[in-house]
Design an enzyme around this catalytic site. Structure first.
Site, PDB file in Angstrom:
ATOM      1  N   CYS A  28       0.841  -1.202   0.000  1.00  0.00           N
ATOM      2  CA  CYS A  28       0.000   0.000   0.000  1.00  0.00           C
ATOM      3  C   CYS A  28       0.877   1.254   0.000  1.00  0.00           C
ATOM      4  O   CYS A  28       1.379   1.670   1.039  1.00  0.00           O
ATOM      5  CB  CYS A  28      -0.924  -0.026   1.218  1.00  0.00           C
ATOM      6  SG  CYS A  28      -2.016   1.397   1.307  1.00  0.00           S
ATOM      7  N   CYS A  31      -0.402   4.164   2.054  1.00  0.00           N
ATOM      8  CA  CYS A  31      -0.282   3.935   3.503  1.00  0.00           C
ATOM      9  C   CYS A  31       1.165   4.132   3.969  1.00  0.00           C
ATOM     10  O   CYS A  31       1.423   4.756   4.994  1.00  0.00           O
ATOM     11  CB  CYS A  31      -0.682   2.511   3.871  1.00  0.00           C
ATOM     12  SG  CYS A  31      -2.256   1.987   3.199  1.00  0.00           S
ATOM     13  N   ASP A  32       2.104   3.559   3.238  1.00  0.00           N
ATOM     14  CA  ASP A  32       3.484   3.462   3.734  1.00  0.00           C
ATOM     15  C   ASP A  32       4.494   4.328   2.979  1.00  0.00           C
ATOM     16  O   ASP A  32       5.658   4.405   3.377  1.00  0.00           O
ATOM     17  CB  ASP A  32       3.951   1.990   3.661  1.00  0.00           C
ATOM     18  CG  ASP A  32       3.121   1.100   4.585  1.00  0.00           C
ATOM     19  OD1 ASP A  32       2.621   1.615   5.597  1.00  0.00           O
ATOM     20  OD2 ASP A  32       2.973  -0.093   4.281  1.00  0.00           O
TER      21      ASP A  32
HETATM   22  C1  LIG Z   1       0.283  -3.098   4.994  1.00  0.00           C
HETATM   23  C2  LIG Z   1      -0.976  -2.242   5.027  1.00  0.00           C
HETATM   24  C3  LIG Z   1      -0.892  -0.985   5.582  1.00  0.00           C
HETATM   25  C4  LIG Z   1      -2.033  -0.185   5.604  1.00  0.00           C
HETATM   26  N1  LIG Z   1      -1.924   1.084   6.139  1.00  0.00           N
HETATM   27  C5  LIG Z   1      -2.986   1.904   6.094  1.00  0.00           C
HETATM   28  C6  LIG Z   1      -2.895   3.252   6.554  1.00  0.00           C
HETATM   29  O1  LIG Z   1      -1.830   3.692   6.998  1.00  0.00           O
HETATM   30  N2  LIG Z   1      -4.003   4.029   6.466  1.00  0.00           N
HETATM   31  C7  LIG Z   1      -5.173   3.572   5.957  1.00  0.00           C
HETATM   32  O2  LIG Z   1      -6.148   4.331   5.934  1.00  0.00           O
HETATM   33  N3  LIG Z   1      -5.304   2.308   5.511  1.00  0.00           N
HETATM   34  C8  LIG Z   1      -4.246   1.470   5.548  1.00  0.00           C
HETATM   35  N4  LIG Z   1      -4.344   0.199   5.049  1.00  0.00           N
HETATM   36  C9  LIG Z   1      -5.641  -0.251   4.508  1.00  0.00           C
HETATM   37  C10 LIG Z   1      -6.580  -0.656   5.647  1.00  0.00           C
HETATM   38  O3  LIG Z   1      -5.918  -1.587   6.487  1.00  0.00           O
HETATM   39  C11 LIG Z   1      -7.843  -1.278   5.069  1.00  0.00           C
HETATM   40  O4  LIG Z   1      -8.426  -0.388   4.129  1.00  0.00           O
HETATM   41  C12 LIG Z   1      -8.865  -1.583   6.146  1.00  0.00           C
HETATM   42  O5  LIG Z   1      -8.315  -2.423   7.134  1.00  0.00           O
HETATM   43  C13 LIG Z   1     -10.091  -2.246   5.540  1.00  0.00           C
HETATM   44  O6  LIG Z   1     -10.973  -2.558   6.575  1.00  0.00           O
HETATM   45  P1  LIG Z   1     -12.025  -3.707   6.422  1.00  0.00           P
HETATM   46  O7  LIG Z   1     -12.753  -3.752   7.723  1.00  0.00           O
HETATM   47  O8  LIG Z   1     -12.806  -3.527   5.183  1.00  0.00           O
HETATM   48  O9  LIG Z   1     -11.178  -5.047   6.208  1.00  0.00           O
HETATM   49  P2  LIG Z   1     -10.041  -5.717   7.117  1.00  0.00           P
HETATM   50  O10 LIG Z   1      -9.425  -4.759   8.047  1.00  0.00           O
HETATM   51  O11 LIG Z   1      -9.191  -6.471   6.162  1.00  0.00           O
HETATM   52  O12 LIG Z   1     -10.875  -6.745   8.010  1.00  0.00           O
HETATM   53  C14 LIG Z   1     -11.532  -7.859   7.448  1.00  0.00           C
HETATM   54  C15 LIG Z   1     -11.722  -8.893   8.557  1.00  0.00           C
HETATM   55  O13 LIG Z   1     -12.602  -9.910   8.095  1.00  0.00           O
HETATM   56  C16 LIG Z   1     -12.072 -11.173   8.433  1.00  0.00           C
HETATM   57  N5  LIG Z   1     -12.582 -12.165   7.480  1.00  0.00           N
HETATM   58  C17 LIG Z   1     -12.242 -12.343   6.190  1.00  0.00           C
HETATM   59  N6  LIG Z   1     -12.953 -13.350   5.642  1.00  0.00           N
HETATM   60  C18 LIG Z   1     -13.763 -13.811   6.612  1.00  0.00           C
HETATM   61  C19 LIG Z   1     -14.745 -14.839   6.684  1.00  0.00           C
HETATM   62  N7  LIG Z   1     -15.034 -15.607   5.629  1.00  0.00           N
HETATM   63  N8  LIG Z   1     -15.399 -15.026   7.850  1.00  0.00           N
HETATM   64  C20 LIG Z   1     -15.125 -14.252   8.921  1.00  0.00           C
HETATM   65  N9  LIG Z   1     -14.201 -13.272   8.940  1.00  0.00           N
HETATM   66  C21 LIG Z   1     -13.548 -13.053   7.790  1.00  0.00           C
HETATM   67  C22 LIG Z   1     -10.571 -10.975   8.358  1.00  0.00           C
HETATM   68  O14 LIG Z   1      -9.892 -11.939   9.121  1.00  0.00           O
HETATM   69  C23 LIG Z   1     -10.429  -9.583   8.970  1.00  0.00           C
HETATM   70  O15 LIG Z   1     -10.355  -9.634  10.366  1.00  0.00           O
HETATM   71  C24 LIG Z   1      -3.250  -0.651   5.055  1.00  0.00           C
HETATM   72  C25 LIG Z   1      -3.324  -1.946   4.521  1.00  0.00           C
HETATM   73  C26 LIG Z   1      -2.199  -2.733   4.486  1.00  0.00           C
HETATM   74  C27 LIG Z   1      -2.299  -4.118   3.895  1.00  0.00           C
END
Ligand SMILES: Cc1cc2nc3c(=O)[nH]c(=O)nc-3n(C[C@H](O)[C@H](O)[C@H](O)COP(=O)(O)OP(=O)(O)OC[C@H]3O[C@@H](n4cnc5c(N)ncnc54)[C@H](O)[C@@H]3O)c2cc1C
Length: 206
Positions: A28, A31-32
């Protein structure tokens, strides 16, 4: 039901990616990228995401190498023009990353040029950051039977809402967002889904 299962970044599958995760390896740039201000980085990929990430990093970093497996970019014409006209982006055509090295973080990448051909050549490129931009997989597999998704698998929501094509099922966060995939946009859409779900339940009781 609110679905918020996120999207998983694709990696090349190198052992070194795991070793240096958060220590020079990132999927990302927005992000980084800040951590690599004035440094040299590499971006892996040849599509629009890679082109966008490389352009974004070019505004922060000293030098951006775009590592492209083939001798063409899949990115749109407009993005290609942008990449080619950015002076601190260098495209490494027909290169594949095979390893990373460094003491306490990434210090370089081992590339193979024209892999599998008589001209095959190993290259050691010094970099501080290694960014993967080869796509994300939305974690929507188990819902695809029931919900409309786009061609990449992102759950489709009615624009401006978290509503899916099935009443009472809402989607929030990265699993329905091919565009931004940021914590703040995910949290915002989570709030929308909570409000949409609450209103849906209230309407059922009327
Ligand atoms: C390395 C990295 C750095 C980042 N840094 C930043 C930053 O600095 N600033 C920023 O704004 N964004 C950042 N992001 C992006 C940010 O992390 C994501 O946009 C955000 O976490 C998305 O949230 P979400 O709740 O949609 O999904 P996620 O946070 O991915 O959560 C999804 C959850 O669902 C669970 N899950 C998946 N499939 C299933 C299933 N079948 N049954 C039950 N549970 C399930 C997973 O285990 C997880 O816990 C970064 C991403 C990465 C990879």
């Amino acid at each position: 039901m609110i679905i918020a299962t996120g999207a998983t970044a694709k990696y090349l599958g190198l052992e070194a990616e795991k070793k240096y995760m958060g220590m020079g390896v990132s999927a990302c740039a927005t992000c980084d990228g800040f951590f690599y201000k004035q440094k040299d980085v590499a971006v892996v990929g040849g599509g629009d995401t890679a082109a966008e990430e490389a352009t974004y990093l070019a505004g922060l970093c000293n030098k951006v190498y775009l590592i492209v497996r083939r001798n063409v970019l899949r990115a749109s014409k407009a993005m290609q023009v942008k990449i080619m006209s950015t002076p601190n982006i260098e495209i490494l055509w027909e290169h594949q990353a095979v390893d990373l090295y460094g003491e306490n973080g990434v210090e370089g990448v081992i590339l193979v040029r024209k892999k599998g051909t008589p001209e095959e050549e190993k290259i050691n490129l010094k970099i501080d950051g290694f960014f993967l931009a080869i796509g994300h997989t939305p974690n929507s597999e188990i819902f695809k039977k029931y919900l409309e998704t786009d061609t990449a698998g992102y759950i489709k929501t009615i624009p401006g809402t978290s509503k899916t094509n099935v009443p009472g099922i809402f989607a929030a966060g990265d699993v329905q967002d091919p565009q931004y995939r940021q914590a703040v946009t995910a949290a915002g859409s989570g709030c929308m889904a909570a409000i949409d779900a609450e209103r849906y339940l209230s309407d059922l009781q009327k």
